[in-house]
Structure formats: C-alpha cells, structure tokens
Scaffold this motif. Structure first.
Motif, PDB file in Angstrom:
ATOM      1  N   GLY B 128      -5.659 -11.475   3.761  1.00  0.00           N
ATOM      2  CA  GLY B 128      -5.830 -10.307   2.897  1.00  0.00           C
ATOM      3  C   GLY B 128      -7.298  -9.956   2.728  1.00  0.00           C
ATOM      4  O   GLY B 128      -7.685  -8.797   2.845  1.00  0.00           O
ATOM      5  N   VAL B 132      -9.240  -6.577   3.870  1.00  0.00           N
ATOM      6  CA  VAL B 132      -9.962  -5.735   2.916  1.00  0.00           C
ATOM      7  C   VAL B 132     -11.428  -5.557   3.326  1.00  0.00           C
ATOM      8  O   VAL B 132     -11.980  -4.470   3.224  1.00  0.00           O
ATOM      9  CB  VAL B 132      -9.878  -6.364   1.511  1.00  0.00           C
ATOM     10  N   GLN B 226       1.971 -10.516   4.666  1.00  0.00           N
ATOM     11  CA  GLN B 226       1.387 -10.022   3.419  1.00  0.00           C
ATOM     12  C   GLN B 226      -0.123  -9.832   3.557  1.00  0.00           C
ATOM     13  O   GLN B 226      -0.673  -8.836   3.121  1.00  0.00           O
ATOM     14  CB  GLN B 226       1.672 -11.001   2.266  1.00  0.00           C
ATOM     15  N   SER B 230      -2.278  -6.199   3.915  1.00  0.00           N
ATOM     16  CA  SER B 230      -2.585  -6.061   2.498  1.00  0.00           C
ATOM     17  C   SER B 230      -3.295  -4.735   2.234  1.00  0.00           C
ATOM     18  O   SER B 230      -3.906  -4.148   3.111  1.00  0.00           O
ATOM     19  CB  SER B 230      -3.429  -7.236   2.012  1.00  0.00           C
ATOM     20  N   ASP B 231      -3.147  -4.274   0.980  1.00  0.00           N
ATOM     21  CA  ASP B 231      -3.778  -3.021   0.576  1.00  0.00           C
ATOM     22  C   ASP B 231      -5.289  -3.171   0.558  1.00  0.00           C
ATOM     23  O   ASP B 231      -5.805  -4.268   0.436  1.00  0.00           O
ATOM     24  CB  ASP B 231      -3.335  -2.648  -0.848  1.00  0.00           C
ATOM     25  N   LYS B 232      -5.953  -2.025   0.665  1.00  0.00           N
ATOM     26  CA  LYS B 232      -7.403  -2.049   0.528  1.00  0.00           C
ATOM     27  C   LYS B 232      -7.745  -2.364  -0.928  1.00  0.00           C
ATOM     28  O   LYS B 232      -6.959  -2.153  -1.833  1.00  0.00           O
ATOM     29  CB  LYS B 232      -7.984  -0.692   0.939  1.00  0.00           C
ATOM     30  N   GLU B 235      -7.852  -5.989  -5.320  1.00  0.00           N
ATOM     31  CA  GLU B 235      -6.534  -6.183  -5.893  1.00  0.00           C
ATOM     32  C   GLU B 235      -5.535  -6.576  -4.801  1.00  0.00           C
ATOM     33  O   GLU B 235      -4.634  -7.383  -5.025  1.00  0.00           O
ATOM     34  CB  GLU B 235      -6.106  -4.862  -6.506  1.00  0.00           C
ATOM     35  N   GLY B 236      -5.700  -5.985  -3.622  1.00  0.00           N
ATOM     36  CA  GLY B 236      -4.815  -6.233  -2.496  1.00  0.00           C
ATOM     37  C   GLY B 236      -4.752  -7.703  -2.122  1.00  0.00           C
ATOM     38  O   GLY B 236      -3.703  -8.210  -1.734  1.00  0.00           O
ATOM     39  N   LYS B 239      -2.557  -9.539  -4.599  1.00  0.00           N
ATOM     40  CA  LYS B 239      -1.178  -9.143  -4.356  1.00  0.00           C
ATOM     41  C   LYS B 239      -0.633  -9.829  -3.111  1.00  0.00           C
ATOM     42  O   LYS B 239       0.517 -10.271  -3.086  1.00  0.00           O
ATOM     43  CB  LYS B 239      -1.108  -7.629  -4.152  1.00  0.00           C
ATOM     44  N   ALA B 240      -1.453  -9.914  -2.074  1.00  0.00           N
ATOM     45  CA  ALA B 240      -1.008 -10.531  -0.825  1.00  0.00           C
ATOM     46  C   ALA B 240      -0.688 -11.999  -1.043  1.00  0.00           C
ATOM     47  O   ALA B 240       0.340 -12.501  -0.587  1.00  0.00           O
ATOM     48  CB  ALA B 240      -2.072 -10.374   0.252  1.00  0.00           C
TER      49      ALA B 240
END
Ligand code: ATP
Ligand code: MG
Lengths: 257, 267
Positions: B128, B132, B226, B230-232, B235-236, B239-240
């Motif tokens: 993750g 990012v 995950q 993962s999101d940028k 926070e990602g 979450k991952a």
C-alpha cells in the motif's frame, strides 16, 4: 538564462501527440492535446496545479490510457503497442517522479541497481558497480551510496531519482516537477543537472514545472497548458509576451521585483 | 416522524445498491488479480531469491507469536478436555482427542489466523505504501514488472511458508498437550506419541496440508490485492492493511468450512 545550446533536430519528433483527450469520471482533464517533442530539446510544460501535467506524462509512459487521440513515442503508437514492446520502450524512457518514488526498503545502491539488474541480465558485478558509481557521480552524490532513502534530504532524493532513471541510458527524460518543494539554491543545482543530462546523455526531455526560473534555465521551448490544451507554445519570451489574463498572473506572481 | 422515514428509506436502498455493485466489481477484480498471478508466477525468471527472502520474512514475522500460541492452545485444550473425559473414566483417550483436534483443525486455523494478522497486514501496508508513494509506478516505468517481483513472490512465499509453519504449530501444540498429560497422568513420551498418531489417517494429513496451502495462498493474495490496489493518500495504507486482515480472516473461515465438508466425503 540557459548557457548550453543543444543541437535540436526539428524534423525528428521523438514524441508526437495528436488530439489527446483524458477525463476522470465527468471531469475532462486533457481536452485535445497536440504536442511534438523534438530530438535533443528540453521542452518545459507549464501549468497550474491540477491542469493535468502529471496525467500527460503518465500517459506518455503508458501508466494511464488516453480516452482519445494518438500518442507516438519513439516511433511506437501506444494504442496498438504490445505488452513486450511497451516493456522495451519504457527502458528507453526515464521518468523522474514528482515525489522521487525511491524504493524505501533498499539502499541507494540497490535502488540504482534495481532497473539495471532486472533489465540487463548478463552484466557482471563489476559492470553493475561501475554504472552505479558513474550515475551517482553524475548527480554528485557518490557519498550517499550506502544510505537509505529515509536518510536523504528532499533535494538528494530528487537527484537519486534522476540517477536511477539515467542508469538505463534513456533517450527521453520525463521530469515531473523536479524543483518543487526545494530551496532556491538547490533548485538551481537541479536545473543545472537537467541541462547537464541533456548535454552529456543527449536526451530529449519534457520538464513539468510551475517554477519559471526552472522554465527559463532549462527550457529550449515552453508549452503552456491552459484549460486542457496547449494554448501557447514557443520560447520563454514568446509565451509570456501577451495580455492573456490566464497567462499574465503566472508571470507576474513568479517574479515579484 | 413519517416524513423522515420516507425520505431516509430510498437513501438506504441507494446505498445498499451501490455497496452491492461495489462488492461484485471487487469480486471481479480479485478474480482478475488471481488470474494474473497464475499467468505471471510460473513463467521464468522465477525470482527464487526474492521468494526465499519473502518466506524468511513470513517466518520471522510470525514465528514467536505462533510458537507461543501453539504451545498454549495445546496445553489449555488438553487441560480443559480432561474433566469431561474423566467423567467416563476415559482420560487415557486424551492424547488421541488432542491429536485429532490439533492436527485436523487447530494447527492450520490458528497458524492462518495469526499469519493473517501479522503477515497479511504487513504485506498490505508494505505494498500500500509503495503504491501511494508511486514506487510501484516507478518500477512499472523502468520496465521491471512490479507484479511479478512484488505480488507473485509474496503469494508464493505465503503459500509455501504457511503449511510449514502450520506443521510446526501442530508439533508445538502437541508438546503443550504432552506436558499437561505427562504431569497429570504420567504418560511417557513414546506412549503419548503412539496414541497421537494412531487416530490420524492419510485423509487428515492431506486435508490439513491442502487447508494450510489454501490459507497461505489466501493470506498472500488478499494482502497483495489490498496493497497493490490501495487508494492514494496515507489513509489508503491503513485501509489496505486493515482490509487485508479482515478479508483474509473471513475467507479463511469460509474455506475451513468448505474443506472440512469436502474432506468428510473422503472419510
Ligand atoms: N488516477 C486518477 N484518478 C482520478 N483522478 C485523477 C487521477 N489522476 C489525476 N486525476 C485528476 O486529474 C487532475 C489533474 O491531475 P494532475 O496530477 O495531472 O495535476 P498536475 O497538473 O500534475 O498538478 P500538480 O502541479 O499539483 O502536480 C486532478 O484534478 C486530479 O484530481
Ligand atoms: Mg503533478
């Protein structure tokens, strides 16, 4: 001002973009980009935050897919390129990321070795070490060879990032905001490095920035990205010789004298 | 009152519909991710060095906790089972009972759950943060095949290492059980071991092995999925890591039930 005058071959475009469009959900970021990058030149792309400068070079390197239009890089049309060809093409393009993107689990040496070891299978240990030391020397950071990225300053990280792309001898360099977040003196050092790379490695480069000093020092040509299109392209003075309300503030706020 | 319920209902339904589509989109993406793993993992070069390194990481990350948990599970399980057996005067069955419970169910499950927490989360967080900070993109643009180097190696490593760890957990748990039996019933080590292996069948070994291979694969693939997607933003990463643990644990329980069912048909 730029001291080094490169040899630019205006009949030979290494990147040719026509009618490029890219939208994210319902927000159209790039709305019809036409651009040529000529052999040997430094082309500076100027534009405000969020205008899609990073998106543009991510499309050029195949990280993002365009919605429409054609992108030709070193004679390969990206839309029809196969996975293997793209792989081979990427080795010829260096990409220096906005935030350096060093592999933070590896030392500087391992960072630099990584693209080399994985792309050129039959190199000896000695040849690898030699290449690593050569590019580190080119960016002036030989002494950091055994350090971890976390121990480096922002400016050093930028340089190591550039060194890591140089190690594969790219023909095209893509710099994403090479001077963002650095102090003015370090900025100038990075600008000099960019010019040195152009001279020494004979690269053609796209330099993304909103720093006009960087644009002036490194750019042979400037292209201004406005509302998803290149509206003004030319030399630094040509681009800013205008009363366009979208361009003027850019200049005025950059050089407060 | 009335108006508030009538307005909130469509919102709930809309949210549910979106969630449901998201769920199926996610399922489809995981499916593609797994297919990609099989497509890329078994073509040369095999990255043996990196796989070994990742196996080592899996072992190092979970060894202490697994040793401790395995031992305690064996000890406690034996201790707690004794009263109900002694009611029938059948404490001599204790080693067989413990052995069946540990080898069939507890060892693979305990190992997998702990590894999901320790290994799965760290794979999720590691990949993750690489996503990012654009390290994965950087690998991609330098032509170095990040999927193969980062994902395939980790998934293979968990798939290889978890069965080994599960076997180890089994023996540590039996050791815990033996210590308890030895102090209470004074059973000798050889007798204990004989009774341990007596009730176990070939099906037990195979199903335990398959189980821990499946668990290992699940932990690796979920953690990698995950992290890799993962999101940028910082926070990602959290979450991952979190998603890796929760999803892996959920799947492990589902797989446990399924494999036990299937193994039942072969008995
Ligand atoms: N992967 C993505 N998914 C969705 N939207 C994106 C994605 N990448 C970029 N965008 C959007 O595209 C727009 C342009 O982004 P981009 O990163 O290219 O800006 P930029 O010109 O590089 O800005 P800056 O100077 O701040 O780096 C932004 O509005 C951003 O939200
Ligand atoms: Mg950008």
């Amino acid at each position: 001002m730029k001291k080094f005058k490169p040899h630019i071959d205006n009949n030979n475009a290494v990147i040719r973009i026509r009618g490029l469009k890219k939208a994210f959900e319902d927000y159209a970021v790039l709305r019809g980009i036409d651009l040529d990058l000529y052999q040997g030149e430094n082309l500076v792309v100027l534009g405000r935050s969020g205008t899609g400068k990073s998106v543009l070079i991510k499309i050029i390197s195949g990280l993002l897919k365009p919605d429409e239009g054609s992108v030709e890089v070193l004679g390969h049309e990206l839309e029809t390129i196969t996975e293997e060809e793209l792989q081979a093409l990427r080795i010829r393009i260096g990409f220096s990321f906005q935030n350096s993107a060093l592999y933070d689990s590896m030392t500087v040496r391992k960072n630099l070795e990584f693209p080399l070891v994985r792309n050129r299978k039959n190199l000896t240990r000695k040849e690898i070490d030699h290449s690593v030391e050569e590019v580190l020397d080119a960016v002036g950071l030989l002494k950091t060879i055994n350090q971890m990225p976390a121990e480096l300053s922002g400016g050093q990280r930028k340089r190591i990032g550039i060194a890591r792309t140089l190690i594969l001898n790219p023909e095209i360099m893509l710099y994403d905001e090479p001077t963002a977040g650095l102090d003015p003196i370090t900025c100038i050092e990075i600008n000099e490095l960019i010019n040195e790379v152009q001279e020494r490695f004979k690269t053609s480069s796209i330099i993304i920035t909103h720093d006009l000093t960087c644009a002036k020092m490194t750019g042979d040509r400037i292209a201004m990205l406005l509302d998803g299109q290149f509206q003004r392209v030319g030399s630094f003075d040509e681009v800013f010789d205008t009363n366009d309300e979208r361009v003027k503030p850019f200049f005025d706020y950059n050089f407060i004298q | 009152m009335d108006s508030s319920t009538s307005t909130s209902q469509p919102i709930v339904r809309k949210g549910l519909k979106k969630r449901l589509t998201n769920f199926f989109v996610r399922l489809y993406q995981i499916h593609l991710f797994i297919l990609r793993f099989f497509k890329e993992a078994f073509v040369p070069p095999f990255e043996l060095k990196e796989i070994m390194n990742q196996c080592y990481q899996v072992g190092v990350r979970s060894f202490t906790l697994i040793s401790l948990t395995g031992f305690i599970v064996g000890l406690i399980f034996t201790k707690q089972s004794r009263p109900s057996l002694s009611e029938f005067g059948a404490t001599s069955w204790l080693p067989s009972l413990v052995s069946i419970a540990i080898m069939r169910a507890l060892a693979p499950l305990v190992t997998a759950l702990i590894a999901a927490g320790k290994v799965g989360s760290s794979i999720g967080a590691e990949l993750g943060s690489m996503r990012v900070t654009e390290q994965i993109d950087a690998m991609e643009v330098s032509g170095t095949k990040p999927f193969k180097f980062l994902v395939c190696t980790r998934v293979l490593a968990t798939t290889i290492a978890i069965p080994i760890l599960a076997t180890y957990t089994g023996f540590i748990a039996l050791l815990g059980g033996y210590l308890n039996v030895a102090t209470n019933e004074g059973t000798s080590y050889t007798t204990f071991m004989q009774q341990v292996f007596e009730p176990l069948t070939f099906v037990d070994f195979v199903s335990s092995l398959i189980k821990s291979i499946v668990f290992g694969f699940t932990i690796g693939i979920v953690g990698c999925y995950q992290g890799y997607n993962s999101d940028k933003g910082t926070e990602g990463v959290g979450k991952a890591a979190n998603g890796a643990v929760v999803t892996a644990m959920f799947l492990i329980f589902v797989e446990e039930v399924l494999i036990v069912q299937i193994a039942g048909w072969f008995r």
